[in-house]
Design an enzyme around this catalytic site. Structure first.
Site, PDB file in Angstrom:
ATOM      1  N   CYS A 157       0.850  -1.192   0.000  1.00 42.05           N
ATOM      2  CA  CYS A 157       0.000   0.000   0.000  1.00 42.05           C
ATOM      3  C   CYS A 157       0.888   1.245   0.000  1.00 42.05           C
ATOM      4  O   CYS A 157       1.755   1.388   0.859  1.00 42.05           O
ATOM      5  CB  CYS A 157      -0.881  -0.020   1.241  1.00 42.05           C
ATOM      6  SG  CYS A 157      -1.746   1.522   1.532  1.00 42.05           S
ATOM      7  N   CYS A 199      -3.590   7.424  -1.622  1.00 38.60           N
ATOM      8  CA  CYS A 199      -4.916   7.493  -2.255  1.00 38.60           C
ATOM      9  C   CYS A 199      -6.009   7.905  -1.279  1.00 38.60           C
ATOM     10  O   CYS A 199      -7.008   8.490  -1.682  1.00 38.60           O
ATOM     11  CB  CYS A 199      -5.302   6.159  -2.866  1.00 38.60           C
ATOM     12  SG  CYS A 199      -3.953   5.031  -3.064  1.00 38.60           S
ATOM     13  N   THR A 216      -4.516   5.018   7.371  1.00 35.68           N
ATOM     14  CA  THR A 216      -3.403   4.661   6.485  1.00 35.68           C
ATOM     15  C   THR A 216      -2.454   5.847   6.253  1.00 35.68           C
ATOM     16  O   THR A 216      -2.900   6.964   5.983  1.00 35.68           O
ATOM     17  CB  THR A 216      -3.987   4.191   5.136  1.00 35.68           C
ATOM     18  OG1 THR A 216      -4.791   3.047   5.396  1.00 35.68           O
ATOM     19  CG2 THR A 216      -2.909   3.846   4.135  1.00 35.68           C
ATOM     20  N   GLU A 250      -0.625   1.861   9.262  1.00 29.42           N
ATOM     21  CA  GLU A 250      -1.813   2.480   9.863  1.00 29.42           C
ATOM     22  C   GLU A 250      -1.530   2.994  11.278  1.00 29.42           C
ATOM     23  O   GLU A 250      -0.622   2.498  11.960  1.00 29.42           O
ATOM     24  CB  GLU A 250      -2.973   1.470   9.903  1.00 29.42           C
ATOM     25  CG  GLU A 250      -3.658   1.253   8.565  1.00 29.42           C
ATOM     26  CD  GLU A 250      -2.842   0.488   7.538  1.00 29.42           C
ATOM     27  OE1 GLU A 250      -1.883  -0.213   7.951  1.00 29.42           O
ATOM     28  OE2 GLU A 250      -3.131   0.598   6.340  1.00 29.42           O
ATOM     29  N   HIS A 278     -12.821   5.401  -3.033  1.00 31.10           N
ATOM     30  CA  HIS A 278     -11.767   4.551  -2.467  1.00 31.10           C
ATOM     31  C   HIS A 278     -11.949   3.080  -2.850  1.00 31.10           C
ATOM     32  O   HIS A 278     -10.972   2.377  -3.104  1.00 31.10           O
ATOM     33  CB  HIS A 278     -11.679   4.722  -0.953  1.00 31.10           C
ATOM     34  CG  HIS A 278     -10.332   4.329  -0.426  1.00 31.10           C
ATOM     35  ND1 HIS A 278      -9.159   4.848  -0.931  1.00 31.10           N
ATOM     36  CD2 HIS A 278      -9.954   3.434   0.515  1.00 31.10           C
ATOM     37  CE1 HIS A 278      -8.132   4.304  -0.319  1.00 31.10           C
ATOM     38  NE2 HIS A 278      -8.582   3.431   0.566  1.00 31.10           N
ATOM     39  N   TYR A 307      -9.337  -0.232  -5.438  1.00 31.15           N
ATOM     40  CA  TYR A 307      -8.790  -1.537  -5.073  1.00 31.15           C
ATOM     41  C   TYR A 307      -8.543  -2.466  -6.262  1.00 31.15           C
ATOM     42  O   TYR A 307      -7.723  -3.374  -6.178  1.00 31.15           O
ATOM     43  CB  TYR A 307      -9.690  -2.209  -4.022  1.00 31.15           C
ATOM     44  CG  TYR A 307      -9.315  -1.798  -2.613  1.00 31.15           C
ATOM     45  CD1 TYR A 307      -9.340  -0.459  -2.233  1.00 31.15           C
ATOM     46  CD2 TYR A 307      -8.911  -2.737  -1.670  1.00 31.15           C
ATOM     47  CE1 TYR A 307      -8.982  -0.068  -0.961  1.00 31.15           C
ATOM     48  CE2 TYR A 307      -8.550  -2.351  -0.387  1.00 31.15           C
ATOM     49  CZ  TYR A 307      -8.586  -1.020  -0.040  1.00 31.15           C
ATOM     50  OH  TYR A 307      -8.220  -0.637   1.222  1.00 31.15           O
ATOM     51  N   CYS A 348      -4.734  -0.886  -7.194  1.00 32.01           N
ATOM     52  CA  CYS A 348      -3.548  -1.180  -6.364  1.00 32.01           C
ATOM     53  C   CYS A 348      -3.386  -2.681  -6.113  1.00 32.01           C
ATOM     54  O   CYS A 348      -2.289  -3.225  -6.242  1.00 32.01           O
ATOM     55  CB  CYS A 348      -3.602  -0.409  -5.056  1.00 32.01           C
ATOM     56  SG  CYS A 348      -4.891  -0.910  -3.912  1.00 32.01           S
ATOM     57  N   GLU A 399      -6.323  -6.611   5.221  1.00 35.07           N
ATOM     58  CA  GLU A 399      -6.400  -5.260   4.662  1.00 35.07           C
ATOM     59  C   GLU A 399      -7.319  -5.267   3.433  1.00 35.07           C
ATOM     60  O   GLU A 399      -8.132  -4.363   3.245  1.00 35.07           O
ATOM     61  CB  GLU A 399      -4.996  -4.766   4.296  1.00 35.07           C
ATOM     62  CG  GLU A 399      -4.874  -3.258   4.177  1.00 35.07           C
ATOM     63  CD  GLU A 399      -5.519  -2.701   2.937  1.00 35.07           C
ATOM     64  OE1 GLU A 399      -5.410  -3.343   1.881  1.00 35.07           O
ATOM     65  OE2 GLU A 399      -6.133  -1.628   3.018  1.00 35.07           O
TER      66      GLU A 399
HETATM   67 FE1  SF4 Z   1      -3.429   1.575  -0.021  1.00 33.62          FE
HETATM   68 FE2  SF4 Z   1      -4.708   0.651  -2.163  1.00 33.62          FE
HETATM   69 FE3  SF4 Z   1      -6.022   2.064  -0.273  1.00 33.62          FE
HETATM   70 FE4  SF4 Z   1      -4.249   3.225  -1.912  1.00 33.62          FE
HETATM   71  S1  SF4 Z   1      -6.220   2.286  -2.487  1.00 33.62           S
HETATM   72  S2  SF4 Z   1      -4.444   3.533   0.265  1.00 33.62           S
HETATM   73  S3  SF4 Z   1      -2.715   1.612  -2.119  1.00 33.62           S
HETATM   74  S4  SF4 Z   1      -5.057   0.032  -0.053  1.00 33.62           S
END
Ligand code: SF4
Length: 509
Positions: free
Chosen positions: A98, A102, A189, A256, A291, A295, A298, A442
């Site tokens: 991560c 974002c 995060t 986190e 958000h 996913y 990433c 996660e």
């Molecule tokens: Fe982390 Fe993916 Fe969330 Fe971005 S979208 S903060 S890389 S888990």
């Protein structure tokens, strides 16, 4: 725009209060437990300067016309939404973890959209305040940590009915020049290596919860703010050397932290919602939509790495072409690309909001995330399957470094001729880090747990429309297009069909 190195140096100028393992941390940048997370976030800065990637990693500010990092840009088109997820897949591939930035970006976009709508209803000036803030974020290339989830106490009670009033972040006092806030935000995060914190409510609020309907932004080293860095699977392996941590450069998940706000003053110019409880659902859902759509970017980037690692491990053990291995790797690719297709679709199906910013398709964004809560487990299960039992029984690098036993151990890990055993061990540790550790929960809970996605999918799934479709096909309601095709109304048509089939039966018998 800052480079990766500039970003790290910029953190030195900050002085947030951070605790970890019972100790106060003096320097974020020099703390070995934090460094991998800092490096991962630094990649979001560095790639914006790479000519090969700047088209997706940089953008043009709609406020100033300046070139800015994409992570400070409010999406102005479908193209922006698509470039964002492309950037995320790329960053997942480059860090295998991560990269944190974002959440703040999605917070910026969600507050931008909502502040505009609040102003339309109440004549407030939140959007103007927010634009001033956004200009600062873009100018300094700040990384704001998006802080949404409250501690929440007894989940069956609303914020204002909790025994402990601070389990949800709240306005404690309204002053002429700002507000005093108290409460906490949990598992945030990238919090300790951000420049700023941008808060949002975590749920729908009612009139009684007015003081909890709150959004603001402050620097991380504001007086009264305390961070407690979370534990992660195998985190202290970072202190053992450079192999056992699995991904010593970039770490595992997003670093986190718990953020405690202990009577913190926020000036009005940094407040973007203060009591407009009827806009909390919109803010929560807009943020969640942005958000959750990420996913499929990433995590698919991470899948690319773990698929590569698994293939390499199989190949170096002489089973790279075995049919069961090829089958498993193919399954992993198909699942990852399914999630990727979903994330692209929800960007391409995005739309313009009244604020001018673009938002993703919320139904598809929730489907992306729900798929991720299952498929990451499935492709990581296959990675574990391919890697074999070694990923949970390898001796430690401290044993490998010990001259009395190190050579003997290394000899046990030979694979194909010519491959150094140490390379095999490193790759197995990477696969372990990615497929056994904190990355799995996660994928389950980040951006909201599966139940949250199902609520949104049920709300937006269009059951009534689907029932109407079924009724039309079953002949319960009028089918105009069918009538146009056959050139008459359905009743006459079926009467004729029944007569013809009756005649046919008579002829046959
Ligand atoms: Fe982390 Fe993916 Fe969330 Fe971005 S979208 S903060 S890389 S888990």
């Amino acid at each position: 725009m800052m480079t990766g190195k500039d970003y790290i140096e910029s953190l030195r100028a900050l002085n947030p209060e951070i605790y970890f393992l019972g100790h106060k941390i003096k320097s974020i940048v020099d703390e070995p437990m934090f460094q991998p997370h800092i490096h991962a976030a630094a990649m979001t800065y560095e790639l914006a300067h790479d000519p090969e990637h700047e088209e997706i990693m940089a953008a043009t500010s709609h406020l100033t016309g300046e070139k800015i990092n994409r992570f400070t840009h409010v999406h102005q088109s479908i193209d922006d939404l698509v470039k964002k997820v492309r950037a995320m897949r790329l960053l997942g591939q480059k860090t295998a973890t991560c990269f944190q930035r974002c959440v703040g970006l999605d917070g910026l976009c969600a507050v931008y959209v909502t502040a505009y709508d609040i102003d339309q209803k109440y004549g407030t000036n939140y959007h103007e305040r927010f634009n001033n803030y956004l200009r600062e974020v873009q100018k300094h290339d700040w990384m704001p940590a998006g802080a949404m989830t409250d501690a929440r106490g007894d989940r069956s009670l609303r914020p204002s009915k909790q025994v402990h009033p601070d389990v949800y972040l709240r306005i404690k006092e309204r002053l002429e020049d700002g507000i005093i806030v108290r409460g906490a935000k949990t598992h945030i995060t990238g919090a300790i290596n951000s420049h700023e914190i941008i808060t949002m409510p975590t749920r729908t609020m009612t009139e009684d919860d007015r003081d909890y309907a709150l959004s603001f932004a402050i620097p991380v080293d504001t007086r009264g703010v305390t961070f407690v860095f979370s534990r992660q699977t195998n985190d202290t392996r970072r202190l053992d050397g450079t192999i056992d941590a699995g991904n010593p450069k970039y770490g595992i998940v997003g670093g986190e932290a718990l953020i405690i706000f202990n009577d913190v003053f926020v000036p009005w110019e940094r407040v973007f919602m203060a009591g407009e409880y009827d806009f909390t659902t919109q803010l929560v859902e807009t943020f969640a939509g942005y958000h959750r759509s990420n996913y499929g970017g990433c995590k698919v980037g991470l899948a690319d790495v773990v698929i590569g690692g698994s293939a390499w491990v199989a190949e170096t053990h002489g089973i790279g072409r075995a049919s069961h291995i090829v089958d498993k790797l193919t399954e992993m690719i198909a699942m990852a690309e399914t999630c990727w297709s979903c994330t692209l679709a929800c960007s391409y199906e995005g739309y313009r909001t009244p604020s001018g910013a673009y938002h993703i398709n919320p139904l598809l964004a929730n489907v992306v995330k729900l798929n991720i809560t299952r498929m990451v487990y499935e492709w990581m299960r296959l990675a574990q399957d391919i890697a074999g039992g070694k990923i949970i029984t390898l001796p430690s690098e401290l044993d490998l470094a010990n001259p009395e036993e190190g050579k003997m151990i290394e000899e046990c890990f030979y694979g194909k001729e010519g491959i150094p055993p140490m390379d095999i061990i490193k790759m197995l540790r990477l696969v372990e880090n990615m497929s056994v550790g904190a990355g799995l929960p996660e994928a389950m809970h980040g951006a909201g747990s599966p139940a949250a996605q199902k609520i949104m999918i049920a709300r937006r799934g269009g059951f009534e429309r689907k029932v109407d479709l079924a009724k039309q096909i079953a002949g319960l309601t009028k089918d105009t297009h069918f009538e146009r095709i056959i050139g008459k109304d359905e009743e006459t048509h079926w009467k004729e069909v029944r007569t013809k089939t009756k005649e046919k039966r008579v002829q046959i018998s």
